[in-house]
Structure formats: structure tokens, C-alpha cells
Scaffold this motif. Structure first.
Motif, PDB file in Angstrom:
ATOM      1  N   TYR A   1      -3.438  -0.972 -10.790  1.00 29.78           N
ATOM      2  CA  TYR A   1      -3.408   0.427 -10.337  1.00 29.78           C
ATOM      3  C   TYR A   1      -2.221   1.147 -10.978  1.00 29.78           C
ATOM      4  O   TYR A   1      -2.358   2.276 -11.483  1.00 29.78           O
ATOM      5  CB  TYR A   1      -3.304   0.441  -8.816  1.00 29.78           C
ATOM      6  CG  TYR A   1      -3.242   1.811  -8.172  1.00 29.78           C
ATOM      7  CD1 TYR A   1      -4.402   2.482  -7.834  1.00 29.78           C
ATOM      8  CD2 TYR A   1      -2.023   2.417  -7.883  1.00 29.78           C
ATOM      9  CE1 TYR A   1      -4.361   3.735  -7.225  1.00 29.78           C
ATOM     10  CE2 TYR A   1      -1.961   3.659  -7.277  1.00 29.78           C
ATOM     11  CZ  TYR A   1      -3.137   4.312  -6.953  1.00 29.78           C
ATOM     12  OH  TYR A   1      -3.077   5.553  -6.355  1.00 29.78           O
TER      13      TYR A   1
ATOM     14  N   SER B   1      -7.927  -3.728  -3.993  1.00 28.39           N
ATOM     15  CA  SER B   1      -6.827  -3.962  -3.058  1.00 28.39           C
ATOM     16  C   SER B   1      -7.266  -3.694  -1.624  1.00 28.39           C
ATOM     17  O   SER B   1      -6.975  -4.480  -0.710  1.00 28.39           O
ATOM     18  CB  SER B   1      -5.646  -3.055  -3.422  1.00 28.39           C
ATOM     19  OG  SER B   1      -4.684  -3.017  -2.387  1.00 28.39           O
TER      20      SER B   1
ATOM     21  N   THR C   1     -14.181   4.030  -7.450  1.00 31.69           N
ATOM     22  CA  THR C   1     -14.344   3.277  -6.195  1.00 31.69           C
ATOM     23  C   THR C   1     -15.789   2.834  -6.011  1.00 31.69           C
ATOM     24  O   THR C   1     -16.066   1.685  -5.658  1.00 31.69           O
ATOM     25  CB  THR C   1     -13.914   4.151  -5.005  1.00 31.69           C
ATOM     26  OG1 THR C   1     -12.523   4.478  -5.129  1.00 31.69           O
ATOM     27  CG2 THR C   1     -14.140   3.431  -3.682  1.00 31.69           C
TER      28      THR C   1
ATOM     29  N   ASP D   1      -7.670   0.333  -6.709  1.00 33.27           N
ATOM     30  CA  ASP D   1      -7.289   0.552  -5.313  1.00 33.27           C
ATOM     31  C   ASP D   1      -8.365   0.026  -4.369  1.00 33.27           C
ATOM     32  O   ASP D   1      -8.052  -0.499  -3.293  1.00 33.27           O
ATOM     33  CB  ASP D   1      -7.056   2.046  -5.065  1.00 33.27           C
ATOM     34  CG  ASP D   1      -6.615   2.324  -3.637  1.00 33.27           C
ATOM     35  OD1 ASP D   1      -5.612   1.751  -3.191  1.00 33.27           O
ATOM     36  OD2 ASP D   1      -7.296   3.112  -2.955  1.00 33.27           O
TER      37      ASP D   1
ATOM     38  N   ILE E   1      -2.934  -3.989  -7.353  1.00 29.02           N
ATOM     39  CA  ILE E   1      -2.012  -2.859  -7.293  1.00 29.02           C
ATOM     40  C   ILE E   1      -1.217  -2.735  -8.586  1.00 29.02           C
ATOM     41  O   ILE E   1      -0.898  -1.617  -9.037  1.00 29.02           O
ATOM     42  CB  ILE E   1      -1.091  -2.980  -6.066  1.00 29.02           C
ATOM     43  CG1 ILE E   1      -1.925  -2.908  -4.781  1.00 29.02           C
ATOM     44  CG2 ILE E   1      -0.030  -1.886  -6.069  1.00 29.02           C
ATOM     45  CD1 ILE E   1      -1.130  -3.000  -3.509  1.00 29.02           C
TER      46      ILE E   1
ATOM     47  N   THR F   1      -7.845   3.949 -11.365  1.00 26.15           N
ATOM     48  CA  THR F   1      -7.064   3.879 -10.119  1.00 26.15           C
ATOM     49  C   THR F   1      -7.990   3.707  -8.915  1.00 26.15           C
ATOM     50  O   THR F   1      -7.676   2.967  -7.987  1.00 26.15           O
ATOM     51  CB  THR F   1      -6.199   5.140  -9.933  1.00 26.15           C
ATOM     52  OG1 THR F   1      -7.034   6.292  -9.760  1.00 26.15           O
ATOM     53  CG2 THR F   1      -5.276   5.360 -11.110  1.00 26.15           C
TER      54      THR F   1
ATOM     55  N   ALA G   1       2.083   1.801  -3.518  1.00 26.86           N
ATOM     56  CA  ALA G   1       1.049   2.356  -4.398  1.00 26.86           C
ATOM     57  C   ALA G   1       0.793   3.832  -4.107  1.00 26.86           C
ATOM     58  O   ALA G   1       0.680   4.647  -5.028  1.00 26.86           O
ATOM     59  CB  ALA G   1      -0.245   1.555  -4.246  1.00 26.86           C
TER      60      ALA G   1
ATOM     61  N   ASP H   1       0.832  -1.199   0.000  1.00 23.17           N
ATOM     62  CA  ASP H   1       0.000   0.000   0.000  1.00 23.17           C
ATOM     63  C   ASP H   1       0.870   1.254   0.000  1.00 23.17           C
ATOM     64  O   ASP H   1       0.557   2.237  -0.676  1.00 23.17           O
ATOM     65  CB  ASP H   1      -0.932   0.000   1.207  1.00 23.17           C
ATOM     66  CG  ASP H   1      -1.907   1.174   1.172  1.00 23.17           C
ATOM     67  OD1 ASP H   1      -2.689   1.255   0.213  1.00 23.17           O
ATOM     68  OD2 ASP H   1      -1.877   2.007   2.101  1.00 23.17           O
TER      69      ASP H   1
END
Length: 442
Positions: free
Chosen positions: A308, A359, A281, A356, A305, A352, A245, A242
Motif C-alpha cells: 500500500y 490488509s 478493492t 488495503d 500495508i 492502494t 496506513a 491501520d
């Protein structure tokens, strides 16, 4: 409580988000709904405070100092809040911090109604609010595994993605409308009213004390949490990837310059690019039904990721092509922005947000299932430090690299670095690649 779903149950899942956690756990449903409503108000106040300070000072530095001043207290609050969640009744910890957050919002509203134009009350009250919100988030994350069966935790995390997407899209939009129509005082006051929903979710919870005995609060307790992380390669790797990223894949600090110098459109472009990530998202969460059937969480995190990184690099490519004369400037424009470039850049940012979120769903589930209950608060506190500090490192990376090259270079290089570093991390940690949700090990 079953440890896993039967294949037939898993197979019947559709692509749409699994709402089962809301049905089987009314306590979780109330907590989720209260947090979503309060979160919309919280995002309203974040945006309104920025607008308010700029209206008072005309200085972007004064606005930026809101987050800068609150950063260190937020990090400490994450560690301290996690320790409290492992030492005391988590419901009581969440309730106490919610009261502090609500009172600080009341204070901001009063400052606006009395037309105070000094900066220190805003900085003090927003810092208190940030500290309290961090403790609420840490304790709530430690509470959820006690409310939802283990096999439904991925679905619960996806629902959290929905609420976050709604908060980040609806809250700022409402703030802009309310500030323009009814002013700052009423905007903050509406947040005070909306925040009351958070109490509904917390007050109706049962008492939730850590299992297997509570650890006395203090520095030793925090040290024990850090020591556990050293012995937990899978959880540790979920933190590391994380950080990778967020450090190399956060081009948000470039948006104002991109809107002014590359794509055009100014504030309109900044708003679209910012909202695109939240929309990604939200859409990902709404289509997350199948994620609950995935067992290899480590592999899923690695791929998410890497994807991403592809979208971050793609954003850099869009800027590079436009900077080098591509996307004919004669293209129809919106508020002076190149439409084709803006659409492609927004698609990359939505990508993205979606990747994300995938993840985040699996990292959250891994944290909630593999970490023992009596350590969960402290590990969640450390994770809060990671997710708070990573984007700040990302801003530093973007700022430093953009000084030496064009605006397109930091995201392009960052995306490629993410892909390469994630591949190395996955290769270096066989236990992370082999992680099985049916046998969670830290």
C-alpha cells in the motif's frame, strides 16, 4: 465445525472469490445481500446530500460540515454500539439501529420534497443516519462469526470487500444520474426503498446473544474493552498498522487540487481517481480465492500495508514527474486532463484499494477469530473509532504538508513513511509476525 481446512481442500481453491460462505450459511447470504443493496442506496444519499447542500448554499464549507459534525457522534456510537452488542441480543441491536437509519433517510426525503432550504435539518438527519449506520456496522461485524465457520471468515471478509466496492462505485454514479434526471426528492426516496433490503437480512436472523454471559452496559463495560486491548498485542498491532496506513496514505483530500492544477480535468479527474480505489478493492475481492489458505495473517497484513505504501509513494512520483515537466503536455487529453498521467495515477490508486483490501480481510478475520465472543462487540467498536479517525488524521497530514511543499510531496513522503513504520512495527512485535490462523491469539 472444523478448525481448519484439509490441505486437499485448500489446494482446490482457485483464484476467484470463494462463495462458500453464501452457500453454507443462508443467514449470512441474506445479511450480506441486504447490506449490499442498502449500502448502494446509502452511498447515493451521501453524494446527493453533498450536491443538495452545494445547490442551496454554493459553499464547499457547508458540504464539508456534514462529515465534520457527524465525526464525534460516530466515534461515540462506535464505542457505545460495541458495548450494546456485547450486552444484548445483537440481532435486536442491529434491527433497532436499522430502523433509526431508515427513519432518518425518510426524514431527508421529506425535507427534499417539502423544499426546505435550511441547513440544520440536513445536518441533524445525516448525523443520526451516521450514528445508526455505525451501530449497524459494529453489531453486524460481531454477528458474522456466529453465522460463518471460522475457516471461511477470510472468504466472508472478501465478500464484504465486493459489496463495499460495488457500493462505492455504483452508489455515487446512480446519485449523479438520478439527481440530474429526477431530482433530489426521488433520489432520497429510492434510497428509502433500497434500505428496506437491510431489514430482510436482519429480521431473518436468529437471536444472537453474546456467549459466556453478557456484560451490563455502561462505562465500566467500555473500560473493560480497552483493558482487554492492552492485553492483546496482536489485535492492538492490527489497529496501529491501520492508523499508520490511513494517516500517511490518504491523498484523497488532494484530488480536487490535483484535478485543477496538476493532471487537469477538474471533476472528471477527481471522479476517476476516487473510483479507481473502489475498483481496486472490488477486483481484489473477486480474485481473493487463495487468501483463505493463508495462515500467517500478521505477516500478510504487514506485506499488504507495505505494498500500500509503495502505491501511495508511486502516486506521489506520478505527480512529481508531471509537476517537473514530465509526461509531455502534448499528450492527448480527456476533459483537459493529461491522459498518461491520469492513467498512471488511477493505477496507483487502484493498487492502494487492492492492497488495503487484503490488509482489511486479514485484520477483520483476526478480530473475528482471536477476540472472545463476549468482547467482540466492544473491540469492534474501538476498531470503528480507528477506521473513522485514521482518514481524518490523513486529511490533516495532507493539508499541513501540502502547505509547505508541492502536491506531490505528501503522498511520496507518506508512502515512504508507511513502508518504514510498518517494518518497525513488524520487528517490534514478534507475536504479530508469528500469528497463526490455526491457533488465533489476541
Amino acid at each position: 465445525m472444523p478448525d481448519s481446512e484439509t490441505p486437499s481442500t485448500a489446494g482446490r481453491r482457485g483464484h476467484l472469490i470463494d462463495l462458500t460462505p453464501l452457500r453454507v450459511s443462508p443467514a449470512f447470504a441474506r445479511l450480506w445481500a441486504g447490506n449490499a443493496i442498502a449500502g448502494i442506496g446509502g452511498q447515493m444519499t451521501i453524494v446527493a446530500v453533498g450536491l443538495h447542500l452545494y445547490a442551496i448554499t454554493g459553499s464547499t464549507f457547508a458540504v464539508a460540515m456534514v462529515g465534520t459534525i457527524a465525526l464525534l457522534p460516530m466515534i461515540l456510537a462506535g464505542l457505545y454500539g460495541g458495548m450494546l452488542a456485547d450486552a444484548f441480543d445483537r440481532r435486536a441491536v442491529a434491527l433497532g439501529s436499522a430502523i433509526a437509519a431508515w427513519l432518518s433517510t425518510v426524514g431527508i426525503a421529506l425535507v427534499a420534497w417539502f423544499e426546505v432550504e435550511q441547513l440544520w435539518p440536513f445536518y441533524m438527519l445525516t448525523t443520526i443516519n451516521s450514528i445508526a449506520a455505525t451501530v449497524i456496522g459494529t453489531s453486524r461485524a460481531a454477528i458474522i462469526p456466529r453465522l460463518v465457520p471460522r475457516e471461511l471468515l477470510p472468504a466472508a471478509s472478501a465478500l464484504s470487500g465486493v459489496s463495499m466496492g460495488v457500493m462505492v462505485t455504483v452508489g455515487p454514479a446512480l446519485a449523479g444520474i438520478l439527481v440530474a434526471t429526477v431530482g433530489f426528492g426521488w433520489t432520497y426516496t429510492i434510497d428509502v426503498i433500497m434500505f428496506s433490503a437491510a431489514f430482510m437480512g436482519i429480521l431473518t436472523l436468529p437471536s444472537i446473544r453474546p456467549e459466556a454471559g453478557a456484560h451490563p452496559p455502561g462505562l465500566k463495560s467500555v473500560v473493560q474493552g480497552i483493558a482487554f486491548l492492552r492485553r492483546a498485542p496482536n489485535i492492538r498491532m492490527s489497529f496501529i498498522v491501520d492508523i499508520v496506513a490511513m494517516t500517511f496514505g490518504r491523498p484523497h483530500a488532494l484530488f480536487p487540487a490535483v484535478g485543477a492544477l496538476v493532471i487537469g480535468g477538474g471533476a472528471v479527474t477527481v471522479g476517476i481517481l476516487t473510483a479507481a480505489g473502489a475498483v481496486g478493492t472490488l477486483l481484489c475481492s473477486l480474485l481473493s480465492g487463495r487468501l483463505g489458505t493463508v495462515r500467517r495473517h500478521g505477516v500478510a497484513i504487514g506485506w499488504a500495508i507495505a505494498v500500500y505504501g509503495v502505491f501511495v509513494a508511486g502516486f506521489g512520483v506520478v505527480l512529481a514527474v508531471l509537476s517537473l515537466g514530465g509526461f509531455e503536455r502534448a499528450t492527448e487529453s480527456i476533459a483537459g486532463a493529461n491522459v498518461l498521467a491520469l492513467v498512471l495515477a488511477a493505477v496507483m490508486m487502484a493498487g492502494t484499494g487492492a492492497s488495503d483490501n487484503v490488509s482489511a480481510i486479514f485484520r477483520s478475520t483476526m478480530m473475528q477469530t482471536a477476540v472472545p465472543d463476549n468482547m467482540r462487540g466492544r473491540l469492534q467498536g474501538i476498531f470503528t473509532v480507528v477506521v473513522t479517525g485514521g482518514p481524518r488524521l490523513g486529511d490533516l497530514y495532507v493539508g499541513a504538508i501540502s502547505l509547505a511543499a508541492g502536491l506531490w510531496f505528501p503522498p511520496l513522503l507518506g508512502g515512504l513513511l508507511i513502508i518504514a513504520l510498518i517494518a518497525l512495527c513488524m520487528r517490534a512485535t514478534p507475536s504479530f509476525r508469528a500469528y497463526d490462523a490455526l491457533n488465533p491469539t489476541p
